[in-house]
Enzyme design. Structure first.
Site, PDB file in Angstrom:
ATOM      1  N   SER A 257       0.854  -1.189   0.000  1.00 55.86           N
ATOM      2  CA  SER A 257       0.000   0.000   0.000  1.00 55.86           C
ATOM      3  C   SER A 257       0.889   1.237   0.000  1.00 55.86           C
ATOM      4  CB  SER A 257      -0.895   0.007   1.237  1.00 55.86           C
ATOM      5  OG  SER A 257      -0.096   0.253   2.372  1.00 55.86           O
ATOM      6  N   LYS A 258       0.265   2.378   0.013  1.00 57.30           N
ATOM      7  CA  LYS A 258       0.974   3.669  -0.021  1.00 57.30           C
ATOM      8  C   LYS A 258       2.091   3.754   1.019  1.00 57.30           C
ATOM      9  CE  LYS A 258      -0.762   6.380  -3.145  1.00 57.30           C
ATOM     10  NZ  LYS A 258       0.205   6.552  -4.219  1.00 57.30           N
ATOM     11  N   ARG A 259       1.856   3.066   2.149  1.00 53.51           N
ATOM     12  CA  ARG A 259       2.867   3.112   3.222  1.00 53.51           C
ATOM     13  C   ARG A 259       4.229   2.618   2.749  1.00 53.51           C
ATOM     14  NH1 ARG A 259       1.858  -0.757   7.042  1.00 53.51           N
ATOM     15  NH2 ARG A 259       0.203  -1.529   5.706  1.00 53.51           N
ATOM     16  N   GLY A 261       5.518   3.063  -0.187  1.00 51.76           N
ATOM     17  CA  GLY A 261       6.020   3.840  -1.327  1.00 51.76           C
ATOM     18  C   GLY A 261       4.911   3.947  -2.357  1.00 51.76           C
ATOM     19  N   GLU A 267       3.442   6.781 -10.954  1.00 51.46           N
ATOM     20  CA  GLU A 267       4.193   7.601  -9.996  1.00 51.46           C
ATOM     21  C   GLU A 267       5.693   7.327 -10.140  1.00 51.46           C
ATOM     22  OE1 GLU A 267       2.659   7.901  -5.827  1.00 51.46           O
ATOM     23  OE2 GLU A 267       0.994   6.776  -6.708  1.00 51.46           O
TER      24      GLU A 267
END
Ligand code: GLU
Length: 495
Positions: A257-259, A261, A267
């Site tokens: 997940s975003k945590r 990276g 992106e």
């Protein structure tokens, strides 16, 4: 395992419900590699039957992601092919036909339960301590009854009649034989009330019609596979070979997940990663090429790629490792290539006040100085902007730790004298500058780091910059003098 080369047809079948994330792109990559290795076909199919989850822009971003990674498809949207259309919402007639044949053969039936009724049914099951699931309410109702319901405007779905007992098994190339107890599978929906097929029906019909030989997809689809096996059986089709790829997890072993990276491939594109480095890194997540070599070109990977190297334990995504690998690709890239990339990047990033077009010749000289220090092209600006932009200086940006203002002024004044010496300014090259300035700093009672740091900050406005003597030589005599004089003026409070 021997595979007849010309028959390999694999597909990447994304649903346009979100960003092209790393896990999905790794699936696409493995399919692409497998096709390339066997001279087969890589097909792109858009699974857009769940209109409620469709997201604006998602399809465009998935295509952009694939293009950026260089995963070109042989058949699919924009490309066409003999088995199109390649977007499921345009293939409804195929699914109707399959659903009708299942209804006719007695393997499927209609059901008119409303979503509210189904919800109430599940709530009651939970209250009674039973596992929630469809209770087979319409399994044995007669068709007239259901046609009447349809006329009354109730929502009608088609469900598969799943045998109440027995097992079904399938062979997964990575995991071996997987067996499922049919009593755990409900009579699942194959055609929804809005006329759209569910994922299960559309996926099976298309894999069959598109003559897909191998299905390489994420492990999360294993639990759907027995449903697909039943559909193949009832439709009289032969299932493809299944290869369920291991999960991608973060370093803490939780779902990526975003945590951990960035999760969207785009992106990584905008953060200055090289697609080849990302491909190389993703390839190693769940696939072992044999040996110790980690840096592999696309062609090497294509040559080596085989299903035996895939493994079933979760792969750990580590953004730092990816950055490291990107740095390796940076160091291996030619000056010409990097000059082009950096030029493009700087054109975008530098403020309008910097004269355009940017000086490419200058960049060609800068690239060898910074190549080893950068991990991504986005790190670039921090290192090189001062070549194009005169730094905004204050006492704080110039004076080094442990050096007084008076000492700073002396260092800079003496540096000016040295640089203005005809022996240097007429031969303003790295070695010559270095020899003279090293002699000079030897006369100060300061550490070389402090004296050189003073010159560096006066010229670049930075604590960290490319090697000083090269930097001075690239900036050129006049620019160096101007910047040092400017710094002196600031220190002497004249500005
Ligand atoms: N549409 C499914 C997805 O979004 C495809 C799963 C499959 O490959 O069968 O991942």
């Amino acid at each position: 395992m021997s595979i007849i080369e010309e028959n390999i047809r694999v597909r990447f079948a994304p649903s346009p419900t979100g960003e092209p994330h790393l896990g999905a792109m790794r699936t696409a990559l493995f399919n692409w590699l497998f096709a390339k290795h066997h001279n087969g076909k890589f097909i792109l199919r858009i699974e857009d039957t769940d209109q409620t989850r469709k997201q604006e822009g998602s399809l465009e971003n998935i295509l952009k992601g694939l293009e950026w990674m260089g995963l070109d498809w042989d058949e699919g949207p924009q490309k066409g092919g003999d088995f199109g259309p390649y977007t499921q919402s345009e293939r409804k007639h195929f699914y109707y036909k399959a659903a009708k044949s299942l209804l006719d053969s007695g393997h499927a039936y209609l059901c008119d339960r409303t979503p509210e009724e189904l919800k109430m049914m599940r709530e009651k099951q939970i209250k009674d301590g039973k596992p929630p699931g469809y209770d087979g309410y319409s399994r044995n109702r007669n068709i007239e009854d259901l046609e009447k319901s349809r006329k009354e405007g109730r929502p009608i779905v088609t469900r598969l009649k799943v045998p109440k007992n027995g097992n079904r098994e399938f062979k997964d190339t990575i995991r071996g034989t997987i067996s499922f107890d049919l009593s755990t599978i409900d009579d699942f929906i194959i055609l929804k009330a809005d006329g759209m097929p569910t994922y299960h029906l559309a996926n099976v019909v298309d894999d069959h019609l598109m003559q897909i030989s191998h299905v390489l997809r994420g492990e999360e689809w294993i639990s759907s596979t027995p449903k697909h096996i039943l559909l193949y059986e009832f439709l009289g089709f032969t299932p493809p070979t299944y290869v369920h790829l291991s999960l991608l997890l973060g370093k803490d072993k939780t779902k990526l997940s975003k945590r951990h990276g960035a999760t969207s491939i785009l992106e990584y594109k905008s953060s200055g990663f090289f697609p080849d480095a990302l491909n190389n890194y993703l390839t190693l997540l769940g696939w072992y090429p044999g040996g110790n070599q980690e840096i592999l070109s696309k062609n090497e990977i294509i040559k080596k790629f085989n299903l035996n190297g895939l493994n079933d334990s979760p792969a750990i995504f580590d953004q730092e490792k990816l950055k490291w690998m990107n740095g390796v690709y940076m160091r291996q890239s030619s000056t010409e290539f990097l000059t082009e990339i950096f030029h493009e990047e700087l054109e975008k990033i530098l403020p309008d006040t910097v004269k355009r077009p940017l000086n490419k010749g200058l960049l060609t000289k800068i690239v060898p100085l910074v190549r080893d220090r950068l991990k991504t092209t986005n790190d670039l600006i921090e290192y090189v902007d001062f070549f194009f932009l005169v730094p905004t200086q204050t006492d704080q940006t110039i004076i080094q730790k442990g050096v007084t203002k008076e000492e700073t002024i002396i260092i800079l004044e003496k540096t000016l004298l040295i640089l203005k010496n005809p022996e240097i300014n007429q031969n303003f090259v790295t070695e010559n500058i270095e020899n003279h300035l090293r002699d000079l700093i030897g006369t100060f009672e300061l550490k070389p780091r402090q004296s050189l740091g003073t010159i560096r900050s006066a010229v670049t406005g930075k604590d960290i910059a490319p090697p000083l003597f090269d930097t001075l030589s690239i900036l050129g005599f006049e620019e160096c003098i101007k910047r040092i004089e400017n710094s002196l003026e600031i220190l002497n409070n004249q500005k």
